[in-house]
Design a protein around this motif. Structure first.
Motif, PDB file in Angstrom:
ATOM      1  N   SER A  56       0.049  -3.126 -12.604  1.00  0.00           N
ATOM      2  CA  SER A  56      -0.438  -2.733 -11.279  1.00  0.00           C
ATOM      3  C   SER A  56      -1.619  -1.769 -11.326  1.00  0.00           C
ATOM      4  CB  SER A  56       0.702  -2.072 -10.494  1.00  0.00           C
ATOM      5  OG  SER A  56       1.098  -0.850 -11.127  1.00  0.00           O
ATOM      6  N   ALA A  72       0.853  -1.183   0.000  1.00  0.00           N
ATOM      7  CA  ALA A  72       0.000   0.000   0.000  1.00  0.00           C
ATOM      8  C   ALA A  72       0.891   1.236   0.000  1.00  0.00           C
ATOM      9  CB  ALA A  72      -0.905   0.005   1.222  1.00  0.00           C
ATOM     10  N   ASP A  89       2.053   2.378   3.328  1.00  0.00           N
ATOM     11  CA  ASP A  89       3.063   1.540   3.959  1.00  0.00           C
ATOM     12  C   ASP A  89       4.458   1.904   3.476  1.00  0.00           C
ATOM     13  OD1 ASP A  89       1.096   0.218   5.355  1.00  0.00           O
ATOM     14  OD2 ASP A  89       0.966  -1.463   3.934  1.00  0.00           O
TER      15      ASP A  89
END
Length: 453
Positions: A156, A40, A43
């Motif tokens: 992604s 994430a 993170d």
């Protein structure tokens, strides 16, 4: 002593064609990007905060904290800007990094852009460095061909366009807001802050501006972990960095080591001070810990740990870790004058203290160098510096005063010698030359500077 080196950024500099994507991938390149895209964004920001990475462009501001200053995503553009306008005299760390391993920077750009939610990133490079410019363009194109940059990066769903922009060669554009003005097509001059770039930066949108080395350090944090990075260096100055050792040393070059290494240790790695032209050993007279805009150090500071806190406590700044070493053949007046001439030339002229102050500093220093100074001139130098320090629009004015005030502090007698003897008689040019062959020395005129008659 060699065990103190930590080749991370420079690990593949001696590989075959290290600037190519093939070599970079063969040595683990872009693996960190794949890891990052599975995390994430928040993170990633937390990991950079936990690592303790501080800006490698000179100020040392915590990188993760700077990323965290961005306001919540409002669905509109936000940008990452890489400051590659390496202009500080004596500094040469970002240029060889981009020349040898441009893909390391590109990977860092993609990871950092993903972390802050930017879909467009800019690398602002000095226009004079055409060879680096071409290599960066090639690296971005190679990354685009492999799917590391562009639409749907590695499947992604994240899109990123990377723009390599060549500036026009102004030192002031190393200041982040002047860089942003230049990037927008305006004259490069610093902006009034606040608002800070994190709130209203490029095109008045939230923007993160980071140094090349800062961004290039991100892939290793992702691949090896924040704890690994935090375990290097010191408690408050974590990680590693490139130390540019130049001047009167036997082996000048880039030495990558943890923050906190001392100049004595680096000097040993660099082979020690050079021998003088007559064969006698050279002795360290003064040196800069972070480039010409940081206060000078002398031999008594050789054991000061080269981290942000220790250098500041000792009276200087770590800056860009541009370690310029000068032996006893060097005139400190001459060295300081040359730097001040540079700052006077590069002042953008926006504020009076810097525009006028640097001009007058040059006039007084030229008088002292020519042996036509007075005792009052030394006090005038300090008074002028005092009127610039803290009163200029950006850090250029402050930086211009640092070498002068520190030089007077440690070598006041040498400035007073300028009341009767020219610096070129006290310290002949040919003795301080870094060239071993006197025939390679440029022809130097000892004529008095203009306006000194």
């Amino acid at each position: 002593m060699v065990d103190m080196l930590t080749p991370v950024l420079s690990a593949t500099w001696d590989a075959d064609r290290p600037w190519t994507r093939r070599t970079y991938e063969a040595n683990g390149g872009y693996a960190a990007l794949r890891t990052a895209l599975g995390m994430a964004p928040g993170d990633l920001v937390d990991a950079v905060k936990k690592s303790g990475l501080r800006g490698r462009g000179g100020a040392g501001f915590p990188t993760g904290m700077k990323w965290g200053f961005l306001p919540p995503d409002d669905g509109k553009p936000r940008y990452l800007v890489v400051n590659a306008d390496e202009s500080e005299p004596g500094t040469c760390k970002d240029t060889p990094l981009m020349l040898a391993t441009p893909h390391l920077l590109v990977e860092g750009v993609v990871i950092s852009s993903y972390a802050i939610g930017a879909n467009r990133a800019f690398i602002y490079l000095r226009g004079e460095e055409l060879h680096v410019y071409r290599r960066l363009l090639q690296a971005v194109e190679e990354a685009r061909e492999a799917g590391y940059v562009g639409t749907d990066v590695l499947g992604s769903g994240f899109d990123l366009d990377v723009v390599v922009h060549a500036g026009a060669g102004a030192y002031i554009c190393g200041e982040e807001t002047a860089l942003l003005d230049s990037l927008e097509g305006r004259r490069g001059q610093p902006r009034l802050k606040p608002p800070f770039p994190a709130v209203a930066g490029l095109y008045a949108r939230p923007t993160v501006v980071n140094n090349v080395e800062s961004i290039a350090s991100v892939p290793s944090i992702v691949s090896k972990g924040a704890d690994w990075f935090a375990g290097l260096g010191t408690e408050k100055s974590t990680g590693y960095g490139l130390f540019s050792v130049s001047g009167h040393v036997k082996h000048p070059g880039q030495y990558e080591a943890p923050l906190g290494i001392t100049m004595r240790q680096l000097l040993e790695l660099a082979g020690g001070m050079r021998d003088l032209p007559d064969g006698t050993p050279g002795e360290l007279k003064f040196w800069t810990p972070g480039g010409s805009s940081t206060p000078l150090f002398t031999a008594e500071h050789l054991d000061v740990p080269l981290d942000f806190e220790s250098t500041m406590q000792a009276g200087s700044m770590l800056g860009t870790r541009a370690l310029q070493m000068f032996d006893q053949t060097t005139s400190v007046v001459r060295a300081v004058l040359r730097w001040t001439e540079f700052y006077a030339h590069e002042s953008c002229g926006k504020c009076t203290p810097c525009r006028e102050g640097t001009y007058w500093l040059v006039q007084v220093l030229r008088r002292i160098e020519a042996g036509k100074g007075t005792e009052e001139d030394v006090d005038t130098l300090l008074d002028t510096c005092d009127n610039i320090l803290g009163r200029s629009f950006c850090a250029l004015g402050d930086g211009a005063t640092s070498p002068i005030t520190s030089a007077v502090k440690y070598f006041r007698d040498e400035f007073l010698s300028g009341t009767h003897t020219p610096a070129w008689e006290l310290f002949p040019y040919e003795r301080s030359s870094v060239f071993a062959d006197a025939d390679r020395m440029p022809t130097v005129s000892h004529a008095e500077p203009a306006g000194m008659a």
